[in-house]
Scaffold this active site. Sequence first.
Site, PDB file in Angstrom:
ATOM      1  N   ALA A   8      29.366  75.440  -5.389  1.00 50.20           N
ATOM      2  CA  ALA A   8      27.982  75.864  -5.611  1.00 50.20           C
ATOM      3  C   ALA A   8      27.206  74.915  -6.527  1.00 50.20           C
ATOM      4  O   ALA A   8      26.152  75.281  -7.043  1.00 50.20           O
ATOM      5  CB  ALA A   8      27.987  77.276  -6.187  1.00 50.20           C
ATOM      6  N   ASN A  29      34.443  78.892 -11.126  1.00 48.09           N
ATOM      7  CA  ASN A  29      35.048  77.875 -10.261  1.00 48.09           C
ATOM      8  C   ASN A  29      34.333  76.540 -10.418  1.00 48.09           C
ATOM      9  O   ASN A  29      34.944  75.477 -10.364  1.00 48.09           O
ATOM     10  CB  ASN A  29      34.963  78.304  -8.795  1.00 48.09           C
ATOM     11  CG  ASN A  29      35.989  79.361  -8.465  1.00 48.09           C
ATOM     12  OD1 ASN A  29      37.174  79.160  -8.664  1.00 48.09           O
ATOM     13  ND2 ASN A  29      35.534  80.502  -7.998  1.00 48.09           N
ATOM     14  N   HIS A  58      22.898  76.656 -11.649  1.00 51.23           N
ATOM     15  CA  HIS A  58      23.824  75.748 -12.349  1.00 51.23           C
ATOM     16  C   HIS A  58      23.093  74.439 -12.648  1.00 51.23           C
ATOM     17  O   HIS A  58      22.590  73.785 -11.728  1.00 51.23           O
ATOM     18  CB  HIS A  58      25.045  75.429 -11.489  1.00 51.23           C
ATOM     19  CG  HIS A  58      25.848  76.637 -11.116  1.00 51.23           C
ATOM     20  ND1 HIS A  58      26.526  77.398 -12.037  1.00 51.23           N
ATOM     21  CD2 HIS A  58      26.078  77.215  -9.922  1.00 51.23           C
ATOM     22  CE1 HIS A  58      27.139  78.389 -11.419  1.00 51.23           C
ATOM     23  NE2 HIS A  58      26.880  78.304 -10.144  1.00 51.23           N
TER      24      HIS A  58
HETATM   25  N1  LIG Z   1      34.792  76.742  -5.271  1.00 52.29           N
HETATM   26  C1  LIG Z   1      33.669  77.445  -5.317  1.00 52.29           C
HETATM   27  O1  LIG Z   1      32.594  76.926  -5.562  1.00 52.29           O
HETATM   28  C2  LIG Z   1      33.712  78.891  -5.034  1.00 52.29           C
HETATM   29  C3  LIG Z   1      32.542  79.607  -4.837  1.00 52.29           C
HETATM   30  C4  LIG Z   1      32.626  80.965  -4.542  1.00 52.29           C
HETATM   31  C5  LIG Z   1      33.856  81.587  -4.503  1.00 52.29           C
HETATM   32  N2  LIG Z   1      34.977  80.875  -4.755  1.00 52.29           N
HETATM   33  C6  LIG Z   1      36.292  81.501  -4.761  1.00 52.29           C
HETATM   34  O2  LIG Z   1      36.822  81.574  -3.444  1.00 52.29           O
HETATM   35  C7  LIG Z   1      37.720  82.688  -3.354  1.00 52.29           C
HETATM   36  C8  LIG Z   1      37.346  83.562  -2.149  1.00 52.29           C
HETATM   37  O3  LIG Z   1      36.044  84.073  -2.308  1.00 52.29           O
HETATM   38  P1  LIG Z   1      35.481  85.227  -1.340  1.00 52.29           P
HETATM   39  O4  LIG Z   1      34.052  85.404  -1.698  1.00 52.29           O
HETATM   40  O5  LIG Z   1      35.846  84.948   0.076  1.00 52.29           O
HETATM   41  O6  LIG Z   1      36.311  86.493  -1.861  1.00 52.29           O
HETATM   42  P2  LIG Z   1      36.580  87.885  -1.102  1.00 52.29           P
HETATM   43  O7  LIG Z   1      36.924  88.856  -2.164  1.00 52.29           O
HETATM   44  O8  LIG Z   1      35.487  88.201  -0.155  1.00 52.29           O
HETATM   45  O9  LIG Z   1      37.919  87.578  -0.219  1.00 52.29           O
HETATM   46  C9  LIG Z   1      39.178  87.296  -0.773  1.00 52.29           C
HETATM   47  C10 LIG Z   1      40.252  87.735   0.228  1.00 52.29           C
HETATM   48  O10 LIG Z   1      41.532  87.272  -0.229  1.00 52.29           O
HETATM   49  C11 LIG Z   1      42.490  88.296  -0.002  1.00 52.29           C
HETATM   50  N3  LIG Z   1      43.619  88.086  -0.916  1.00 52.29           N
HETATM   51  C12 LIG Z   1      43.703  88.350  -2.235  1.00 52.29           C
HETATM   52  N4  LIG Z   1      44.900  87.975  -2.723  1.00 52.29           N
HETATM   53  C13 LIG Z   1      45.591  87.448  -1.703  1.00 52.29           C
HETATM   54  C14 LIG Z   1      46.893  86.873  -1.562  1.00 52.29           C
HETATM   55  N5  LIG Z   1      47.708  86.781  -2.609  1.00 52.29           N
HETATM   56  N6  LIG Z   1      47.278  86.434  -0.353  1.00 52.29           N
HETATM   57  C15 LIG Z   1      46.457  86.541   0.722  1.00 52.29           C
HETATM   58  N7  LIG Z   1      45.211  87.065   0.669  1.00 52.29           N
HETATM   59  C16 LIG Z   1      44.783  87.515  -0.528  1.00 52.29           C
HETATM   60  C17 LIG Z   1      41.724  89.601  -0.241  1.00 52.29           C
HETATM   61  O11 LIG Z   1      42.360  90.705   0.391  1.00 52.29           O
HETATM   62  C18 LIG Z   1      40.372  89.257   0.381  1.00 52.29           C
HETATM   63  O12 LIG Z   1      40.304  89.593   1.742  1.00 52.29           O
HETATM   64  C19 LIG Z   1      37.603  83.425  -4.706  1.00 52.29           C
HETATM   65  O13 LIG Z   1      38.661  83.034  -5.552  1.00 52.29           O
HETATM   66  C20 LIG Z   1      36.295  82.937  -5.264  1.00 52.29           C
HETATM   67  O14 LIG Z   1      36.265  82.964  -6.693  1.00 52.29           O
HETATM   68  C21 LIG Z   1      34.928  79.544  -5.000  1.00 52.29           C
END
Ligand SMILES: NC(=O)c1ccc[n+]([C@@H]2O[C@H](COP(=O)([O-])OP(=O)(O)OC[C@H]3O[C@@H](n4cnc5c(N)ncnc54)[C@H](O)[C@@H]3O)[C@@H](O)[C@H]2O)c1
Length: 275
Positions: free
Chosen positions: A128, A196, A226
């Site tokens: 982001a 993140n 940001h």
């Molecule tokens: N890099 C970036 O800029 C950025 C930006 C936004 C989100 N993220 C991160 O990306 C990740 C996913 O975000 P999202 O919005 O899709 O979240 P979300 O909550 O919509 O989806 C996460 C999914 O992962 C599953 N899950 C949890 N633990 C698990 C495991 N051990 N094994 C398998 N599946 C598992 C959950 O059941 C859920 O379906 C988060 O960690 C979030 O912080 C990163």
Amino acid sequence: MSEKDKKLKIGIVGCGAIGSSLAKAIVSGFSKEGELVSLYDIDIEKAYNLSIKFNKKLAALNLEDLINKADLVIEATKADAAFDIVKKVLSLSKDIMIMSVGGIIQHYQELKVLTEEKKARIFIPSGAICGIDGLKAASLGKINKVILTTRKPPRAFLGAPYVLKKKIRLDNIDKDTVLFEGNASQAIKAFPQNINVAATLSMAGIGPEATIVRIVASPTISRNIHEIEIESDAGKIITRTENVVHPDNPKTSYLAVLSAQATLKQILEPIKIGT
Ligand SMILES: NC(=O)c1ccc[n+]([C@@H]2O[C@H](COP(=O)([O-])OP(=O)(O)OC[C@H]3O[C@@H](n4cnc5c(N)ncnc54)[C@H](O)[C@@H]3O)[C@@H](O)[C@H]2O)c1
């Protein structure tokens, strides 16, 4: 079919907002170069329900099953699950794209060694924020300062360990308030769900101990903002990103999902633009 014509087999771990969006993008936008071969979620129904959207049996039995089927694994789960998943994928000499970057930053050196041993690669999208391209280039010279200022509406910080520990009353905030100022390493522990971007910025630049993070609760904004300030021997870089939220998950920025798609495009296509 020659080695060159082979499609990259892609598996997705975590079928929430980001995982589902990426699955759709692979099937609809990258089908010439890549193939979605497997989906896994700790909540089995989520993988199954996403799989039937493509009229295919893609739901994996477990993580190992998915890794065995894929050349590239996309991790989109949560911070405290990320390190174990990344380690398993690399140990089996498969490449991985990581979204839960805050969860792996403390293990960066260990994972780097594993990539070398196993000849596997890690891809980390910019997410982001903007400015990672310039920071990567500038860090080949000397960087003097990197500061990230993250502004979010107060409710975005609900439940953060730092807010709970300091007993901060978020509903009482009526003007821009600096909640936290410290290095990225401290920020990631204090606000693990929000930060993140600080992890990605640290890894691209001068590391989590030297990268400064300021977190501001702002009652007047609706978008997460940001701002990044970099001072280097190559010059000064300032970026500001105002993020629209993802339509399926208000905790995720839309740009973060598009950034992951753009990273995938870089992996799949022969022309790579940007540092
Ligand atoms: N890099 C970036 O800029 C950025 C930006 C936004 C989100 N993220 C991160 O990306 C990740 C996913 O975000 P999202 O919005 O899709 O979240 P979300 O909550 O919509 O989806 C996460 C999914 O992962 C599953 N899950 C949890 N633990 C698990 C495991 N051990 N094994 C398998 N599946 C598992 C959950 O059941 C859920 O379906 C988060 O960690 C979030 O912080 C990163």
